[in-house]
Write a protein that holds these residues in place. Structure first.
Motif, PDB file in Angstrom:
ATOM      1  N   GLN A  82      15.169 -26.666 -26.585  1.00 10.55           N
ATOM      2  CA  GLN A  82      13.746 -26.482 -26.288  1.00 10.55           C
ATOM      3  C   GLN A  82      13.207 -27.588 -25.378  1.00 10.55           C
ATOM      4  N   SER A  83      14.072 -28.550 -25.013  1.00 12.70           N
ATOM      5  CA  SER A  83      13.595 -29.717 -24.266  1.00 12.70           C
ATOM      6  C   SER A  83      13.180 -29.365 -22.846  1.00 12.70           C
ATOM      7  N   GLY A  84      13.722 -28.243 -22.338  1.00 14.27           N
ATOM      8  CA  GLY A  84      13.359 -27.878 -20.972  1.00 14.27           C
ATOM      9  C   GLY A  84      14.180 -28.613 -19.926  1.00 14.27           C
ATOM     10  N   GLU A  85      15.149 -29.407 -20.355  1.00 13.26           N
ATOM     11  CA  GLU A  85      15.994 -30.121 -19.393  1.00 13.26           C
ATOM     12  C   GLU A  85      17.413 -29.621 -19.498  1.00 13.26           C
ATOM     13  N   LEU A  86      18.113 -29.688 -18.358  1.00 17.31           N
ATOM     14  CA  LEU A  86      19.523 -29.276 -18.365  1.00 17.31           C
ATOM     15  C   LEU A  86      20.345 -30.331 -19.105  1.00 17.31           C
ATOM     16  N   PRO A  87      21.503 -29.932 -19.654  1.00 16.61           N
ATOM     17  CA  PRO A  87      22.360 -30.916 -20.328  1.00 16.61           C
ATOM     18  C   PRO A  87      22.842 -31.992 -19.368  1.00 16.61           C
ATOM     19  N   ASP A  88      23.370 -33.087 -19.909  1.00 10.99           N
ATOM     20  CA  ASP A  88      23.772 -34.210 -19.052  1.00 10.99           C
ATOM     21  C   ASP A  88      25.163 -33.997 -18.436  1.00 10.99           C
ATOM     22  N   GLU A  89      25.540 -34.949 -17.621  1.00 11.97           N
ATOM     23  CA  GLU A  89      26.787 -34.855 -16.867  1.00 11.97           C
ATOM     24  C   GLU A  89      28.007 -34.691 -17.778  1.00 11.97           C
ATOM     25  N   SER A  90      27.994 -35.356 -18.960  1.00 14.64           N
ATOM     26  CA  SER A  90      29.164 -35.277 -19.836  1.00 14.64           C
ATOM     27  C   SER A  90      29.398 -33.838 -20.306  1.00 14.64           C
ATOM     28  N   THR A  91      28.313 -33.074 -20.495  1.00 10.75           N
ATOM     29  CA  THR A  91      28.451 -31.680 -20.897  1.00 10.75           C
ATOM     30  C   THR A  91      29.096 -30.870 -19.766  1.00 10.75           C
ATOM     31  N   ALA A  96      33.766 -28.115 -17.388  1.00 14.10           N
ATOM     32  CA  ALA A  96      34.781 -28.002 -16.333  1.00 14.10           C
ATOM     33  C   ALA A  96      36.180 -28.077 -16.930  1.00 14.10           C
ATOM     34  N   THR A  97      36.394 -28.990 -17.899  1.00 13.86           N
ATOM     35  CA  THR A  97      37.700 -29.107 -18.543  1.00 13.86           C
ATOM     36  C   THR A  97      38.038 -27.814 -19.293  1.00 13.86           C
ATOM     37  N   ASP A  98      37.048 -27.300 -20.053  1.00 14.14           N
ATOM     38  CA  ASP A  98      37.251 -26.065 -20.818  1.00 14.14           C
ATOM     39  C   ASP A  98      37.628 -24.903 -19.909  1.00 14.14           C
ATOM     40  N   LEU A  99      36.855 -24.788 -18.794  1.00 15.92           N
ATOM     41  CA  LEU A  99      37.081 -23.653 -17.900  1.00 15.92           C
ATOM     42  C   LEU A  99      38.442 -23.756 -17.213  1.00 15.92           C
ATOM     43  N   ALA A 100      38.805 -25.003 -16.827  1.00 13.71           N
ATOM     44  CA  ALA A 100      40.106 -25.189 -16.179  1.00 13.71           C
ATOM     45  C   ALA A 100      41.226 -24.799 -17.136  1.00 13.71           C
ATOM     46  N   GLU A 101      41.067 -25.215 -18.394  1.00  9.57           N
ATOM     47  CA  GLU A 101      42.094 -24.887 -19.392  1.00  9.57           C
ATOM     48  C   GLU A 101      42.137 -23.375 -19.638  1.00  9.57           C
ATOM     49  N   GLY A 102      40.942 -22.768 -19.741  1.00 11.16           N
ATOM     50  CA  GLY A 102      40.869 -21.325 -19.957  1.00 11.16           C
ATOM     51  C   GLY A 102      41.492 -20.562 -18.812  1.00 11.16           C
ATOM     52  N   ARG A 134      39.567 -25.884 -11.346  1.00  6.58           N
ATOM     53  CA  ARG A 134      40.941 -26.410 -11.351  1.00  6.58           C
ATOM     54  C   ARG A 134      41.047 -27.658 -10.477  1.00  6.58           C
ATOM     55  N   THR A 135      40.302 -27.642  -9.347  1.00  6.67           N
ATOM     56  CA  THR A 135      40.428 -28.742  -8.389  1.00  6.67           C
ATOM     57  C   THR A 135      39.154 -29.564  -8.314  1.00  6.67           C
ATOM     58  N   MET A 136      38.316 -29.440  -9.354  1.00  3.13           N
ATOM     59  CA  MET A 136      36.998 -30.065  -9.264  1.00  3.13           C
ATOM     60  C   MET A 136      37.069 -31.569  -9.506  1.00  3.13           C
ATOM     61  N   GLU A 137      36.261 -32.305  -8.721  1.00  2.00           N
ATOM     62  CA  GLU A 137      36.173 -33.768  -8.873  1.00  2.00           C
ATOM     63  C   GLU A 137      34.778 -34.097  -9.379  1.00  2.00           C
ATOM     64  N   PRO A 138      34.626 -35.217 -10.074  1.00  2.00           N
ATOM     65  CA  PRO A 138      33.271 -35.594 -10.484  1.00  2.00           C
ATOM     66  C   PRO A 138      32.431 -35.920  -9.249  1.00  2.00           C
ATOM     67  N   PRO A 139      31.122 -35.770  -9.272  1.00  2.00           N
ATOM     68  CA  PRO A 139      30.327 -35.318 -10.422  1.00  2.00           C
ATOM     69  C   PRO A 139      30.460 -33.803 -10.651  1.00  2.00           C
ATOM     70  N   TYR A 140      30.670 -33.423 -11.906  1.00  3.67           N
ATOM     71  CA  TYR A 140      30.924 -32.018 -12.247  1.00  3.67           C
ATOM     72  C   TYR A 140      29.676 -31.152 -12.131  1.00  3.67           C
TER      73      TYR A 140
END
Lengths: 420, 283
Positions: A82-91, A96-102, A134-140
């Motif tokens: 409900q905060s109205g803000e997007l999640p932070d970079e760690s999320t 990205a890790t989850d999707l690459a693995e999937g 798969r080939t993504m670099e930070p910032p995600y």
């Protein structure tokens, strides 16, 4: 074998009190009876009851997001939707890790269809980002936003957070044309997407019509059979039992041959000049086809219970009513008919239960407009592969059938069912 | 149902109207089965009577659809599968169901009505639901698309029929007959083979026949649980009706009608035999 002891307790020859001995004997025969039924109970438990429960659990199971987006779900734990803000970079990094693995282990397809049921457009969001991650670099965050704009929308994240529970109601909601709004409230789906409520309703009213028709057609036949001399009625009974024991597919095929536009009935009408050759009746692949074929197929299920009840009504009752001055119709209505009500209830509930669960006949002769809810269970099982929704629709139907079955059991008793 | 001599004209009229109505309903019941028999001898690939057929011209009739059926490896293979599945599941259902019926008819069976309701439930639960549930579960335990899976599924569907029929036979079994045999000097084994078995067998056999025909006619569960290797005859008919509609289906249908006539006769003979043995009817 028993004798009185000094205390006045009856005992058997070997000195055991009679009551104890009797209780022991009852316990033994009870155990023996259970032992005989046990193998079948065990078999049905494994081959029938467990599959049913497995299906019920599948209708609420929601493994896709918790399993395939486990890191994202963990990272979202602290995020306030409900905060109205997007999640932070760690999320974003976790995603990205989850999707690459999937993408690696090909689980991403199932995940994307699951989220797409909830919100259209999610399939492409997941698939495209999976490829890119798969080939993504930070910032995600930038990387994912570039892959698909959905990751910049609060609704997407709210959806993932909502679906992170291992259980979901959304299949049941979908089965009754409802859904969860992004805010988590239960709302109706758009009117042009509503199908299931109408289908359930159609299944019920058409089954009601079929039940009524079998009653109207079955009542005179049962009455005739119950009141004819046994020799004649046994002979006529064959006419009821033969269709009863003929393959369901055969009976459905015959109705296709008879009712289709180039079929026997239409040809006959054209030959007799009743209808013009170019104005043949459309009697099949619609509601009418389903109703005619199913009335024919289920008619014996109405006649047999009615017959067995009418057989027990002594004919002297009607004679008495007539001799007391009752007119034929009045005597029938006030004396005979009330006595047949148990048969009507048994046949009616039986036909109705069988009818709402029919699949084969509506699928073959129902066309688009004469289909039942069962046809959509098959559709989601085989074509759309939305098994959760198939399980939810099946569970709702099962619930309705069980209620009628319990009523039937209460009124008549399953062990009274006769098989011709 | 004969009209009494004192019946008024209105009653007579009603009597004949009622008879006429019943004839029409009987025609509705049996007519469709009679229509397909001549149609299956059609010389043309139509589902309707041709002009030649109606004028009884021999050229309008042929056995080509029967020939088609008996020479098609797909149809013959499906018959083989139907018999494999039907016989195995019938044996299993009969053994399990008869054993259970022995327990169910015991006077001391606890929770009889609940157990009975459970045992009959495969007959009441819509086939599509059983099929879906078995499909999900059998896929998990690697039984989907195997003969064993289809046989187990059909055993489940056949069990209610065996349980109902055998329970009915056993509960009308007069146990004083056993005592009578004993008092006349028969040994327990002789009593079993000479008295109990002949009286119970008709019930068990008709239960088995019901189970067999259930399996032989079943298509919904097969549709989901069977693989291409286990195509049964109903499944072959199902795809035949949906895809290439040819009168071969009608030839198969005619053969199946003959099969059900055969079955019905057997059941009726069994019923008469058991009634005669029990002394319920003369002759």
């Amino acid at each position: 074998m028993s004798e009185s002891t000094s205390s006045g307790v009856l005992t058997t020859a070997d000195g055991v009190p009679l009551k104890v001995s009797l209780r022991r004997a009852v316990r033994r025969s009870r155990f023996k009876a259970l032992l005989l039924v046990a193998p079948l109970l065990l078999f049905l438990g494994i081959a029938f009851v467990m599959p049913i429960f497995d299906m019920l659990s599948r209708s609420v199971a929601n493994p896709e997001v918790p399993t395939h987006l486990s890191r994202t779900v963990a990272a979202l734990e602290d995020w306030d939707s409900q905060s109205g803000e997007l999640p932070d970079e760690s999320t974003y990094a976790a995603l990205a890790t989850d999707l690459a693995e999937g993408h690696e282990n090909r689980a991403i397809g199932r995940l994307s269809s699951r989220l797409n049921y909830e919100q259209s457009g999610m399939r492409s969001a997941i698939m495209r980002s999976g490829m890119a991650s798969r080939t993504m670099e930070p910032p995600y965050k930038e990387g994912l936003l570039e892959a698909h704009e959905a990751w910049g929308q609060l609704e997407t994240w709210r959806l993932i957070k909502r679906e992170s529970s291992p259980y979901t109601m959304s299949y049941y909601l979908a089965a009754v044309d409802m859904k969860l709004s992004p805010e988590g409230a239960i709302v109706d789906v758009a009117d042009n997407q509503k199908i299931y409520q109408a289908l359930f309703w159609r299944t019920f009213w058409m089954s009601g019509v079929i039940t009524l028709l079998t009653l109207v057609l079955g009542f005179p036949i049962a009455y005739l059979l119950a009141n004819l001399p046994l020799r004649k009625s046994n002979l006529l009974m064959i006419l009821v039992l033969l269709p009863f024991w003929t393959s369901l597919l055969v009976r459905t095929t015959t109705w296709i041959a008879i009712l289709q536009s180039q079929g026997v009935l239409n040809d006959m009408m054209v030959a007799l000049g009743v209808i013009a050759d170019d104005a043949r009746w459309q009697m099949i692949h619609n509601k009418l086809g389903t109703i005619i074929a199913m009335t024919h197929i289920l008619l014996p299920f109405m006649i047999l219970p009615l017959y067995s009840v009418m057989k027990t009504i002594p004919s002297s009752y009607m004679h008495a009513a007539r001799s007391l001055g009752g007119k034929p119709f009045l005597s029938f209505r006030r004396v005979y008919f009330p006595l047949t009500i148990p048969g009507i209830a048994a046949g009616g509930i039986l036909v109705f239960i069988l009818s709402i669960g029919y699949y084969i006949t509506p699928a073959l002769v129902g066309g688009q407009s004469g289909r039942f809810i069962t046809n959509y269970i098959a559709y989601h099982m085989q074509t759309s592969l939305n098994w959760g929704l198939a399980a939810a629709i099946a569970s709702i139907l099962l619930f309705v059938v069980i209620i009628f079955y319990l009523v039937f059991n209460r009124l008549i008793g399953v062990d009274k069912v006769k098989l011709g | 149902m004969a009209i009494p001599s004192y019946a008024t004209r209105g009653e007579r009229l009603w009597h004949y109207a009622f008879r006429g109505l019943c004839t029409l309903i009987f025609l509705f019941l049996i007519g469709p089965l009679l229509v397909i028999i001549p149609l299956s001898f059609n010389a043309e690939p139509y589902f309707t009577f041709t002009r030649e057929m109606l004028s009884f011209d021999p050229a309008g009739y042929s056995l080509r659809w029967y020939e088609d059926f008996f020479t098609s490896s797909r149809w013959l293979n499906s018959i083989k599968n139907s018999f494999i599945v039907g016989i195995c599941s019938t044996l299993l259902a009969t053994v399990l169901g008869t054993t259970a019926a022995l327990g169910l008819t015991s006077r001391h069976m606890p929770a009889r009505s609940v157990v009975m309701a459970l045992l009959i439930s495969p007959m009441i639960v819509p086939l599509i639901i059983s099929a879906a549930a078995m499909f999900f579960f059998f896929s998990k335990v690697h039984l989907a698309q195997t003969y064993l899976g289809v046989i187990l599924a059909h055993t489940v569907l056949g069990i209610p029929f065996v349980v109902i029929t055998v329970t009915a036979t056993l509960s009308s079994f007069d146990t004083t007959l056993i005592k009578a045999a004993h008092s006349l000097g028969a040994s327990p084994s002789r009593t079993f083979f000479k008295v109990v078995l002949p009286l119970v067998t008709p019930g068990v056999v008709s239960g088995a026949l019901f189970a067999f025909i259930t399996s032989f006619d079943e298509v919904v569960v097969v549709l989901f649980v069977a693989g291409p290797g286990q195509r049964t005859m109903p499944l072959q008919m199902w795809s035949g009706i949906r895809e290439e509609i040819s009168p071969t289906i009608l030839a198969v249908a005619t053969l199946l009608v003959l099969l059900s006539i055969l079955l019905l006769t057997t059941l009726e003979l069994l019923r008469r035999r058991s009634e005669r043995l029990r002394g319920l009817s003369p002759g």
